[in-house]
Design a protein around this motif. Structure first.
Motif, short mmCIF file in Angstrom:
data_model
loop_
_atom_site.label_atom_id
_atom_site.label_comp_id
_atom_site.label_asym_id
_atom_site.label_seq_id
_atom_site.Cartn_x
_atom_site.Cartn_y
_atom_site.Cartn_z
N HIS A 170 0.71 -1.51 0.12
CA HIS A 170 -0.26 -0.27 0.05
C HIS A 170 0.73 1.37 -0.15
CE1 HIS A 170 -3.91 -2.30 0.52
NE2 HIS A 170 -3.27 -2.98 1.35
N PHE A 171 0.17 2.02 -0.86
CA PHE A 171 1.27 3.33 -1.15
C PHE A 171 0.86 4.83 -0.89
CE2 PHE A 171 4.89 5.36 -2.58
CZ PHE A 171 4.45 6.02 -3.43
N ILE A 172 0.94 5.62 -0.23
CA ILE A 172 0.32 7.12 -0.11
C ILE A 172 1.71 8.14 -0.85
CG2 ILE A 172 0.73 7.95 1.49
CD1 ILE A 172 -1.97 8.44 1.56
N ASP A 173 1.15 8.81 -2.16
CA ASP A 173 2.30 10.19 -2.10
C ASP A 173 1.76 11.39 -1.31
OD1 ASP A 173 4.15 9.72 -3.16
OD2 ASP A 173 3.64 9.43 -5.27
N LEU A 174 2.19 11.95 -0.52
CA LEU A 174 1.74 12.80 0.60
C LEU A 174 2.24 14.78 -0.37
CD1 LEU A 174 2.81 11.48 4.08
CD2 LEU A 174 0.42 11.35 2.82
N SER A 175 1.65 15.72 0.09
CA SER A 175 1.90 17.22 -0.04
C SER A 175 3.39 17.31 0.81
CB SER A 175 0.85 17.67 -0.08
OG SER A 175 0.62 17.97 1.31
N ARG A 176 4.13 18.02 0.15
CA ARG A 176 5.30 18.10 1.04
C ARG A 176 5.50 18.45 2.64
NH1 ARG A 176 9.46 18.08 -2.40
NH2 ARG A 176 11.15 19.73 -1.39
N GLU A 177 3.71 19.73 2.94
CA GLU A 177 3.44 19.93 3.65
C GLU A 177 3.15 19.14 4.66
OE1 GLU A 177 2.63 22.69 7.14
OE2 GLU A 177 3.89 22.71 5.56
N ALA A 178 2.62 17.58 4.18
CA ALA A 178 1.93 16.85 5.28
C ALA A 178 2.98 15.98 5.37
CB ALA A 178 0.96 15.99 4.26
N ALA A 179 4.70 15.72 4.35
CA ALA A 179 5.65 14.95 4.81
C ALA A 179 6.39 15.64 5.73
CB ALA A 179 6.32 15.31 2.88
N ARG A 180 6.60 16.95 5.96
CA ARG A 180 6.96 17.70 6.84
C ARG A 180 6.24 17.96 8.31
NH1 ARG A 180 6.30 22.44 10.10
NH2 ARG A 180 4.35 23.41 9.01
N ARG A 181 5.00 17.55 7.96
CA ARG A 181 4.44 17.50 9.78
C ARG A 181 4.42 16.10 9.88
NH1 ARG A 181 -1.71 20.89 9.81
NH2 ARG A 181 0.10 22.41 8.80
N LEU A 182 4.59 15.66 8.70
CA LEU A 182 4.90 13.77 9.97
C LEU A 182 6.14 13.43 9.98
CD1 LEU A 182 2.75 11.97 7.02
CD2 LEU A 182 2.76 12.38 9.67
N GLY A 183 7.26 14.78 9.57
CA GLY A 183 9.06 14.56 10.32
C GLY A 183 9.73 13.79 9.24
N PHE A 184 9.38 13.42 7.95
CA PHE A 184 9.89 12.85 6.89
C PHE A 184 10.41 13.04 6.40
CE2 PHE A 184 6.09 11.85 4.63
CZ PHE A 184 6.71 11.62 4.24
N LEU A 185 10.50 14.84 5.44
CA LEU A 185 10.69 15.72 4.42
C LEU A 185 12.21 15.77 4.59
CD1 LEU A 185 9.17 17.48 2.74
CD2 LEU A 185 9.52 19.40 3.67
N GLY A 186 12.70 14.96 3.37
CA GLY A 186 14.06 15.16 2.87
C GLY A 186 14.69 13.75 3.04
N LYS A 187 13.98 12.99 4.24
CA LYS A 187 14.61 11.85 4.42
C LYS A 187 13.94 10.43 2.52
CE LYS A 187 14.67 11.78 9.08
NZ LYS A 187 13.94 12.04 10.33
N GLY A 188 12.47 11.16 2.06
CA GLY A 188 12.40 10.10 0.95
C GLY A 188 11.48 9.59 1.42
N VAL A 189 11.08 8.32 1.61
CA VAL A 189 10.80 7.78 2.66
C VAL A 189 9.51 6.89 3.74
CG1 VAL A 189 9.91 6.60 -0.03
CG2 VAL A 189 11.05 5.45 1.67
N THR A 190 8.52 7.04 4.38
CA THR A 190 8.53 6.17 5.72
C THR A 190 8.03 5.66 5.68
OG1 THR A 190 8.58 7.14 7.58
CG2 THR A 190 7.44 8.05 5.77
#
Length: 150
Positions: A118-138
């Protein structure tokens, strides 16, 4: 008296009718089995939706800024949106980062490639709030929210 030729034709006709009705019966039984399997799978999916689905999340690249999504809206990296291969457009989902337990609620506005897991592509703001912006995947848990709750 009935001739041998007529008896032979009658016998062939009876055999063909029996074969045809057996084929019809088998196909009906196969349809019933397939329908039961489908309903069992749907029940399993509904049960899994309550507790969420674990999968991989990534985020949109910068080059997608301003491009149209499948829903017709333009992608804005500052909004809380996401792409998913199967969830209906407009669905609100809660995404929980399994590494740090941060969570964010996003709206599905786009489609992404179907993957094995299962896969999801998030917006950059959502990735920032989840704390993995810059890491690529989580690894994340995707929980579909009820329409009444959203």
């Amino acid at each position: 008296m009935v001739s041998a030729l007529r008896k032979g034709r009658l016998a062939i006709l009876i055999i063909l009718c029996q074969a045809f009705f057996q084929i019809q019966t088998l196909s009906l039984q196969a349809e019933e089995i397939a329908a039961k399997e489908t309903s069992d799978k749907e029940a399993a999916v509904a049960a899994a939706a309550d507790e969420g689905v674990t999968g991989t999340a990534s985020y949109y690249a910068k080059r997608y800024h301003g491009r149209r999504t499948t829903s017709g809206k333009r992608y804005d990296p500052k909004k809380l949106t996401a792409a998913h291969p199967t969830l209906p457009l407009g669905t609100k989902v809660k995404v929980v980062n399994l590494t740090n337990d941060r969570e964010v609620t996003v709206t599905i506005t786009d489609r992404c490639r179907k993957r094995v897991n299962h896969f999801i592509d998030l917006s950059r703001e959502a990735a920032r709030r989840l704390g993995f912006l810059g890491k690529g995947v989580t690894q994340v848990r995707i929980i579909t929210l009820d329409e009444t709750a959203s």
